[in-house]
Design a protein around this motif. Structure first.
Motif: not given
Length: 226
Positions: A23-29, A52-59, A73-85
């Motif tokens: 998984f790629t995730t923020s420390d929060y998630a 678990f890998h820490q998410i980065t801006v390049p990622a 990839l753990f990430m809130p809605h509002g950042y990405l679109a076009g991929y299943p979740s």
């Protein structure tokens, strides 16, 4: 990605599986969701390992390559679109100040937000906390005092100072007791956090990944209920 595409698992028995999910995730998630997920996986699939890998801006900037190399990839809605979740849980933003900050009582005002120095995450033109962005849209330009790369450090950089920060409530209630801070209602209506796990479409028919998505969804329901 090609290996994942052609090596689709049609059968998967979690009780006997010997495999690893990444998984790629923020420390929060990770702090909020990692513990209940690891418990559920261990109970159903004791031979399954989690990485678990820490998410980065390049990622995030190269999201196609990131999703091709991870199971979720753990990430809130509002950042990405076009991929299943898979939706996980909702959270809300809280304001955080030091427990001994005599300049702030039980209620924050917009004047406080404009006057107090801030601890913020990243603070780049394309990388920022949505709640802080919403604050600038309302006409309040925060005076940034400290910039960090993770949410967990925020309480300790607020404690003992007159600084303020925005932090997710589920995370804050886990780690705030370790720092001398107070959580207060934001004096403006903040868009809630809707955390999700995104995954690459090549996983769609993979029984191994279908099980993963199912258990992630079930753990999300438990976190929401709690």
């Amino acid at each position: 990605m090609l290996e994942r595409l052609f090596d689709t698992h049609n059968l998967f028995d979690p009780a006997t599986a010997d495999t690893e999910f990444t998984f790629t995730t923020s420390d929060y998630a990770l702090t909020v969701f990692g513990e209940p997920l690891s418990r559920a996986v261990h109970a159903e699939a004791p031979g399954v390992r989690l990485r678990f890998h820490q998410i980065t801006v390049p990622a995030v900037d190269d999201i196609g390559a990131t999703l091709a190399g991870t199971d979720g990839l753990f990430m809130p809605h509002g950042y990405l679109a076009g991929y299943p979740s898979v939706d996980l849980y909702e959270d809300r933003w809280s304001c955080m100040v030091a427990a001994d900050n005599a300049g702030v009582d039980e209620h924050l005002t917009r004047e406080h937000l404009a006057r107090l120095p801030w601890v913020v995450l990243h603070h780049r033109p394309t990388d920022y906390a949505p709640a802080l962005r919403q604050l600038t849209i309302l006409g309040v330009e925060p005076h940034v005092d400290v910039v960090v790369e993770n949410f967990q450090s925020m309480p300790f950089l607020v404690a003992g100072t007159d600084r303020i920060a925005l932090i997710q409530e589920r995370l804050a209630r886990k780690i705030a007791p370790a720092a001398e801070v107070r959580l207060l209602e934001c004096p403006f209506e903040v868009v809630p956090v809707k955390e999700a796990m995104r995954w690459h479409p090549t996983h769609r028919q993979d029984a191994r990944h279908q099980w993963l998505r199912d258990i992630v969804a079930r753990v999300g329901d438990q976190v929401t209920a709690h």
